[in-house]
Design an enzyme around this catalytic site. Structure first.
Site, PDB file in Angstrom:
ATOM      1  N   HIS A  98      25.191  21.473  56.598  1.00  9.55           N
ATOM      2  CA  HIS A  98      23.820  21.985  56.580  1.00  9.55           C
ATOM      3  C   HIS A  98      23.796  23.474  56.241  1.00  9.55           C
ATOM      4  CE1 HIS A  98      19.599  22.451  57.888  1.00  9.55           C
ATOM      5  NE2 HIS A  98      20.015  23.596  58.409  1.00  9.55           N
ATOM      6  N   GLU A  99      24.667  24.245  56.881  1.00 10.87           N
ATOM      7  CA  GLU A  99      24.695  25.685  56.618  1.00 10.87           C
ATOM      8  C   GLU A  99      25.151  25.972  55.185  1.00 10.87           C
ATOM      9  OE1 GLU A  99      23.153  27.482  58.544  1.00 10.87           O
ATOM     10  OE2 GLU A  99      23.054  26.097  60.229  1.00 10.87           O
ATOM     11  N   HIS A 102      22.330  25.874  52.840  1.00 12.92           N
ATOM     12  CA  HIS A 102      21.593  27.137  52.706  1.00 12.92           C
ATOM     13  C   HIS A 102      22.282  28.066  51.703  1.00 12.92           C
ATOM     14  CE1 HIS A 102      18.645  26.269  55.683  1.00 12.92           C
ATOM     15  NE2 HIS A 102      19.474  26.268  56.708  1.00 12.92           N
TER      16      HIS A 102
END
Length: 223
Positions: A98-99, A102
């Site tokens: 998920h990170e 980004h």
């Protein structure tokens, strides 16, 4: 409306946020006990994802705490909580992916992320000003102050609204990457989805609370 209404909104917001936090911790606790079939740690998964997407310059670093994971666009660093950095559970690699989502957004110029970063300084200023303006209004110094609070809070509301597509898109990218790169099996990807859906709900809860507060301030400004 007065101060009693303000307290009511704060209580409702706290209950919504508390429920969201409880869901996140419950989902994370369950899937942090489930090892991923690949055996890769969160740090290894993050490094693999970044390298495969041409982001070799983005660092992967541990950060103290639990669920303190984040991507720092200024430092170009994916920072994972120590448990997720070293852990190889379904939850750990899901958060890491998920990170990295980004980081990919940042590199591709994803518009909602750029917008969020652009309004962040204004949001920080508005977050400090609007409560003081509202307080001055409800103690009887005039509707102007409540109206100013409404205007200032608009920036806060916009930030929460723009954050939703940023977080949802990062999770969508994570789902696809984890399966496509063979990090998680089909069953494990389902667990990953549950973890990241629960995490996304915290942002939905924050946006909902912001909407309620804005509506309250708007009604108070018209009294």
């Amino acid at each position: 409306m007065g101060f009693g209404g303000y307290l009511l909104i704060m209580i409702i917001g706290a209950l919504i946020s508390g429920a969201a936090a409880l869901w996140v911790r419950s989902s994370y606790a369950r899937w942090s006990k489930q090892p991923s079939s690949s055996g890769l740690t969160g740090a290894e998964v993050a490094r693999m994802i970044l390298d495969r997407n041409g982001l070799t310059h983005v660092r992967v670093e541990p950060v103290p705490g639990t669920l303190t994971d984040h991507y720092d666009p200024r430092a170009k660093a994916v920072r994972l909580s120590e448990g997720n950095f070293r852990g190889s559970s379904v939850a750990a690699v899901s958060v890491a992916a998920h990170e990295c989502g980004h980081a990919i957004q940042d590199a591709s110029g994803y518009v909602p992320m750029r917008l969020r970063a652009g309004i962040f300084p204004l949001v920080m200023f508005s977050s400090q000003v609007w409560p003081m303006a509202f307080l001055l209004g409800i103690i009887g110094l005039g509707q102007f102050w409540i109206q100013l609070a409404v205007v200032m809070f608009l920036a806060v509301l916009l930030f929460h609204v723009v954050t939703l597509p940023v977080e949802i898109d990062a999770s969508r990218r994570a789902y696809g990457i984890l399966g496509r790169y063979g990090v998680l099996s089909a069953v494990e990807t389902g667990g990953s989805r549950r973890v990241l859906t629960a995490a996304a709900f915290t942002y939905i809860a924050a946006a909902l609370t912001a909407v309620l507060m804005f509506l309250y301030l708007l009604m108070a400004s018209r009294e």
